[in-house]
Scaffold this active site. Structure first.
Site, PDB file in Angstrom:
ATOM      1  CG  HIS A  29    -101.102  14.348 119.585  1.00 49.89           C
ATOM      2  ND1 HIS A  29    -100.859  15.561 120.171  1.00 49.89           N
ATOM      3  CD2 HIS A  29     -99.941  13.967 119.001  1.00 49.89           C
ATOM      4  CE1 HIS A  29     -99.594  15.903 119.932  1.00 49.89           C
ATOM      5  NE2 HIS A  29     -99.020  14.960 119.228  1.00 49.89           N
TER       6      HIS A  29
ATOM      7  CG  HIS B 172     -94.285  14.823 121.993  1.00 52.62           C
ATOM      8  ND1 HIS B 172     -95.505  14.539 122.539  1.00 52.62           N
ATOM      9  CD2 HIS B 172     -94.503  15.130 120.701  1.00 52.62           C
ATOM     10  CE1 HIS B 172     -96.430  14.673 121.614  1.00 52.62           C
ATOM     11  NE2 HIS B 172     -95.852  15.031 120.483  1.00 52.62           N
TER      12      HIS B 172
ATOM     13  CG  HIS C 224     -95.929  12.324 115.856  1.00 50.68           C
ATOM     14  ND1 HIS C 224     -95.012  12.164 116.865  1.00 50.68           N
ATOM     15  CD2 HIS C 224     -96.884  13.158 116.354  1.00 50.68           C
ATOM     16  CE1 HIS C 224     -95.378  12.890 117.911  1.00 50.68           C
ATOM     17  NE2 HIS C 224     -96.513  13.501 117.644  1.00 50.68           N
TER      18      HIS C 224
ATOM     19  CG  HIS D  59     -92.551  19.191 115.853  1.00 50.78           C
ATOM     20  ND1 HIS D  59     -92.362  18.994 117.204  1.00 50.78           N
ATOM     21  CD2 HIS D  59     -93.831  18.812 115.591  1.00 50.78           C
ATOM     22  CE1 HIS D  59     -93.479  18.499 117.726  1.00 50.78           C
ATOM     23  NE2 HIS D  59     -94.381  18.376 116.773  1.00 50.78           N
TER      24      HIS D  59
ATOM     25  CG  HIS E 292     -96.989  21.966 117.469  1.00 49.52           C
ATOM     26  ND1 HIS E 292     -98.266  21.489 117.631  1.00 49.52           N
ATOM     27  CD2 HIS E 292     -96.263  20.925 117.007  1.00 49.52           C
ATOM     28  CE1 HIS E 292     -98.308  20.199 117.282  1.00 49.52           C
ATOM     29  NE2 HIS E 292     -97.091  19.840 116.900  1.00 49.52           N
TER      30      HIS E 292
ATOM     31  CG  PHE F  24     -97.492  18.230 122.685  1.00 52.31           C
ATOM     32  CD1 PHE F  24     -97.395  18.733 121.400  1.00 52.31           C
ATOM     33  CD2 PHE F  24     -96.326  18.019 123.397  1.00 52.31           C
ATOM     34  CE1 PHE F  24     -96.160  19.026 120.827  1.00 52.31           C
ATOM     35  CE2 PHE F  24     -95.081  18.304 122.836  1.00 52.31           C
ATOM     36  CZ  PHE F  24     -94.999  18.807 121.554  1.00 52.31           C
TER      37      PHE F  24
ATOM     38  CG  HIS G 269     -97.102  15.825 113.255  1.00 51.23           C
ATOM     39  ND1 HIS G 269     -95.939  15.317 113.774  1.00 51.23           N
ATOM     40  CD2 HIS G 269     -97.533  16.772 114.127  1.00 51.23           C
ATOM     41  CE1 HIS G 269     -95.679  15.918 114.932  1.00 51.23           C
ATOM     42  NE2 HIS G 269     -96.627  16.793 115.166  1.00 51.23           N
TER      43      HIS G 269
HETATM   44 CU1  C2O Z   1     -97.152  14.958 118.934  1.00 51.06          CU
HETATM   45 CU2  C2O Z   1     -96.360  17.897 116.856  1.00 51.06          CU
HETATM   46  O1  C2O Z   1     -96.738  16.731 118.242  1.00 51.06           O
END
Ligand code: C2O
Length: 608
Positions: free
Chosen positions: A180, A201, A210, A354, A358, A375, A388
């Site tokens: 990631h 992203h 993802h 999303h 995070h 990230f 995810h």
């Molecule tokens: Cu690649 Cu939720 O991030």
């Protein structure tokens, strides 16, 4: 920051500023005559020369590949593109150059560090092209709050074994987490274009990348416990019972635990609108007015989350471009081409729920908010993969929602974009976007659970008693109008709400006949990429600035948000992006007739 109204056939986008220069026009006229003015666009002319049309899909949709390669020089591609030679731009799919892998960069604007995130070296330099599995069996990923003890035992065992693999095994948990980091913090460059750093992203790569990342993670877990049918859990944060961190991830002795989290949020309902935990009642606590019990506040939070989901999945996600985000292309030379910059524009769920999740999970540790809050470190928290899972589930659900515009892109440049992963046998595999469009083809799907937000259609605020300006009767209405009323761009959005009157397209859209959508476009939104930023957008609201529209109101049409994310030390901190908000549902819910030439757009700053 010009604003434009356009009609949008599926995801194709036109504004008057895309008119090709004469030289380009001749190219097109030879091949196929195309009238660029055929769909007249009513727009404020872009005042800023830098034409960041985040949506290259427009061109890709309209012309075939050869046309693109021939014609996308200068004028068409960007009003003031530096590149005049049409051949200087080659639009190719994204493809990471393995041998280019270098350190990843994490930048907050004030601090910056480099992290090594590249995968272990490829032994025999063999890369296998991915082929979807042949089996017909589907494994169902369960909701994390619903799993039983036997399942938990297996899952924990698999995670324990993954963490115990040798550190240089590409299947080791830390190595998986680093995937990631590498794809999100600029470790790779684009094949053939060493200066173009890759980032998955804020563009149409988000869902495919993802999905495949999780796919191999899951295959590795299955392999480690000798169960090829093992399916990972997903965090069902879009449903009331799933709106707190799933219990199985909270046991400090479990391999599913991560100490780098916001502990205050462990048993708190997530706020899908901004990632902050609920309950902002301090203002009223002294006079006891409006004080809600904890229960009531939780009920409010759940309701609001469901409206947010409806907003991001249904109302604002009508087209592929709105749901997936903007095109991100390889092989561009000009810096003014936003489709070649690492972050053209994210889709509704990516930018919304999303990111909120995070932020909600990540620790409050400045400067990097590890693990989930950044990230580069997010993959170190086992909860990341459950989070995810649900994001991925949203992709599946989106495609089942009504409306023929909810289809994935079909451009080759997207379908042929690819990523590299080590599979469960530690072989390196190249996966293309076209391989992962259907999760069932990959052999998995999600446990079917209720989707309560499908019933959370917002209602017009003015029609509800006791909400909005109705409450202010008898008060000094003038004093309440703190907002600015503006008619010209650019504008600065900081403390007060701003209202702008905007002209709509001349030709009304016939919803039944046209495969089109009326879209509000905020172009050239400029912000510091290292800042947390959010603003909400509503149309024809009731101008009550103490009580701005929320997702439960039909007037609310969406939000813009940014999670701080520098990815190159000392690079340009300024981020320039666009926001696309489909309006047809709001127009219909508010009964705004298509003859109405103007609507009033309200921008409400929330953060940053
Ligand atoms: Cu690649 Cu939720 O991030």
């Amino acid at each position: 920051f010009p604003s434009t109204f356009i009609t949008l056939p599926n995801f194709s986008i036109q504004t008057s500023t895309f008119l090709p220069k004469t030289s380009q026009r001749s190219i097109f006229q030879k091949k196929k005559p195309f009238n660029f003015n055929s769909k007249t666009v009513v727009s404020c002319k872009a005042s800023n020369g830098k034409q960041n049309d985040a949506d290259h899909t427009s061109f890709l949709n309209r012309f075939d590949r050869r046309d693109i390669l021939l014609g996308l020089g200068g004028g068409l591609y960007g009003a003031t593109s530096l590149v005049r030679d049409p051949f200087a731009l080659a639009v190719v799919p994204i493809e990471p150059e393995l041998s280019s892998c270098g350190e990843s960069t994490v930048d907050t604007g004030k601090t910056c560090m480099n992290v090594p995130c590249c995968p272990p070296e490829l032994k025999d330099s063999k890369i296998i092209d991915f082929e979807p599995p042949l089996g017909c069996k589907i494994r169902y990923r369960p909701a994390a709050h619903l799993v039983d003890r036997d399942y938990l035992y297996k899952f924990e065992l698999a995670m324990e074994r993954m963490k115990a693999l040798p550190v240089d095994d590409p299947r080791n948990f830390m190595q998986q987490a680093n995937i990631h980091c590498a794809y999100c913090n600029g470790a790779y460059s684009q094949v053939g274009f060493p200066d173009q750093k890759l980032e998955v992203h804020y563009s149409w790569l988000f869902f495919p990348f993802h999905r495949m990342y999780l796919y191999f993670f899951e295959r590795i877990l299955g392999k480690l416990i000798g169960d090829p049918d093992f399916a990972m859990p997903f965090w069902n944060w879009d449903s009331p019972c799933g709106m707190t961190m799933p219990q199985i991830y909270l046991d400090p002795y479990s391999p599913l635990y991560d100490e780098n989290r916001n502990l205050e949020h462990q048993h708190v309902l997530v706020n899908l609108n901004d990632g902050k935990s609920v309950i902002k009642q301090e203002k009223n606590e002294e006079d006891g007015f409006d004080k809600l019990t904890k229960r009531e506040q939780e009920r409010e939070q759940i309701k609001s989350n469901l409206y947010v989901m409806y907003q991001q999945m249904v109302r604002s996600a009508k087209t592929a471009s709105c749901f997936h985000g903007a095109a991100y292309l390889g092989g561009c030379v000009s810096e003014t081409d936003i489709g070649c910059t690492p972050e053209p524009r994210g889709g509704t769920i990516e930018n919304g729920a999303h990111i909120a999740v995070h932020k909600f999970v990540g620790a409050k540790n400045p400067p990097y908010n590890e693990d989930m809050g950044n990230f580069y470190s997010a993959g170190r928290d086992p909860l990341f993969y459950a989070h995810h899972g649900n994001v991925d589930r949203m992709w599946n659900i989106w495609k089942t929602l009504q409306g023929k515009k909810r289809r994935d892109f079909d451009q080759d440049v997207w379908l042929n974009s690819s990523f590299l992963f080590y599979d469960e046998n530690a072989n390196m595999v190249r996966v293309k976007v076209r391989d992962c469009l259907d999760s069932k083809t990959l052999g998995y799907d999600y446990q079917s659970v209720d989707i309560p937000w499908l019933r959370s259609k917002p209602t017009p605020r003015r029609s509800r008693p006791g909400v909005g300006r109705g409450q202010d009767q008898g008060q000094d209405v003038l004093a309440r109008r703190k907002s600015k009323y503006l008619r010209r761009f650019p504008i600065v959005l900081d403390k007060v709400a701003v209202r702008i009157e905007i002209l709509r397209p001349k030709k009304p859209i016939n919803k039944k006949k046209d495969d089109k959508e009326e879209v509000l476009v905020l172009q050239n939104i400029q912000l510091d990429r290292n800042d947390s930023v959010q603003f909400d957008v509503s149309i024809n609201d009731d101008e009550d600035d103490d009580n701005p529209c929320k997702p439960e109101d039909a007037e609310f049409v969406g939000s813009f948000s940014n999670l701080p994310h520098g990815d190159d030390c000392h690079s340009e901190a300024m981020l320039s992006t666009n926001l696309y908000l489909p309006l047809s549902d709001a127009l219909e819910d508010l009964k705004i007739p298509s003859e109405d030439r103007f609507i009033v757009v309200t921008l409400v700053p929330q953060e940053g």
